[in-house]
Design an enzyme around this catalytic site. Structure first.
Site: not given
Length: 341
Positions: A268, A167, A163-165
């Protein structure tokens, strides 16, 4: 209709463990040798100057000609090279699948489920999943190494997707190499379902259900961004996201997102491409908010069949406080989410 009513019928997800999961970008670190390390061995000096890496990994970098010195015309060849005060040492760094390259760092981790094969974790906002340029320590991988010494023997400490930082939400992590191999195959076969909740500050228009099939690649104008690309002219990969509007008003909308591919920043990019950038996602055109200071995206649901017990596992986690506050500020209701147990 709330997300519980769709989770059993939505198609599963693919999330290849490849360049989409671990960025291969290289960082160069320039280090000036301080006086107290004068005539110290290079490997020992680097351990003190770069404590986020293991000494063994730093030795490998030296042996792989990734370390150079302002006092030499070619890369340093020996770990026993004696450095001098004020000498400039340059180290080329890039992410590696070798868990032993990184040091364990204890951190609070919310474990939703665990057995001898795997763990399911609720990743908080702000936690980077895997070391990469700019974030070589303090990552989930470092935390997993501290949580379980055996994780050092598993590539990426068992991380099979990310997961993105900024998220939040659910991730599955393998505890053994056999489980990691099985989970990677399941993800590639679209047998792991990951579902998200997203908030946009723009009103939803059109049909409640929407399929977005737009290829994604690196934005040629800004390396930190991904973008919808023309595959005949640019490098990239096909990407597919299912979107369902759960609620909408003039202030914005709450969207249920299901991935069918696992591209970097996929939700996104796709949300922005259809005119619905995520709230507070400045990288892709989302407007700021007093209630939330990161992209409004949460991985609320994770479902798969256990690779060894064959038990059907389904986990859900409610929205975090910042996203709940953002919904309340927009006059939207929080979705019903099944608690685990």
């Amino acid at each position: 209709m709330h997300p519980d009513q769709h989770s059993k019928t939505l198609p599963p997800v693919s999330a290849e463990v490849d360049a989409d999961e671990l960025d291969a970008e290289v960082e160069e670190r320039r280090l000036e040798i301080p006086p107290h390390l004068h005539r110290e061995r290079l490997d020992r000096a680097l351990v003190q100057l770069m404590p986020e890496f293991s000494r063994n990994h730093l030795k490998h970098l030296i042996e792989d000609a990734c370390v150079s010195s302002s006092a030499l015309t070619s890369p340093v060849a020996k770990v026993a090279y004696l450095v001098k005060a004020a000498e400039i040492i340059t180290v080329r760094l890039q992410p590696t699948a070798m868990s032993q390259a990184y040091v364990p760092q204890a951190m609070p981790l919310e474990i939703v489920y665990e057995d001898e094969h795997l763990r399911v974790i609720n990743k908080p906002v702000g936690l980077v999943v895997h070391p990469a340029p700019g974030n070589w320590s303090g990552t989930l991988l470092n935390g997993l190494l501290a949580l379980d010494a055996a994780a050092a023997q598993v590539p990426r400490a068992g991380i099979v997707h990310r997961l993105d930082k900024d998220t939040s939400g659910l991730m599955v992590v393998a505890r053994t190499r056999a489980c990691m191999d099985a989970l990677v195959q399941m993800i590639a076969a679209r047998e792991v379902a990951r579902e998200y909740l997203a908030i946009s500050q723009r009103a939803w228009r059109g049909e409640v259900l929407r399929e977005v099939e737009l290829p994604i690649g690196r934005d040629p104008r800004q390396r930190l961004r991904m973008a919808v690309v023309d595959l005949e002219r640019q490098s990239g990969k096909n990407a597919h996201t299912s979107l369902e509007c759960l609620q909408s008003n003039d202030q914005g909308c709450l969207v249920h997102c299901t991935l069918h591919t696992g591209r970097t920043h996929q939700i996104r990019v796709h949300m922005a491409a259809i005119g619905l950038p995520l709230m507070a996602d400045g990288l892709y055109g989302g407007a700021g908010s007093a209630d939330i200071h990161r992209q409004a995206l949460h991985a609320f649901s994770l479902a798969f069949t256990h690779p060894f017990s064959a038990k059907a596992l389904h986990f859900q986690i409610p929205l975090p406080p910042d996203m709940l506050a953002a919904l309340a500020g927009m006059g939207l209701e929080p979705p019903s989410v099944r608690m685990n147990g």
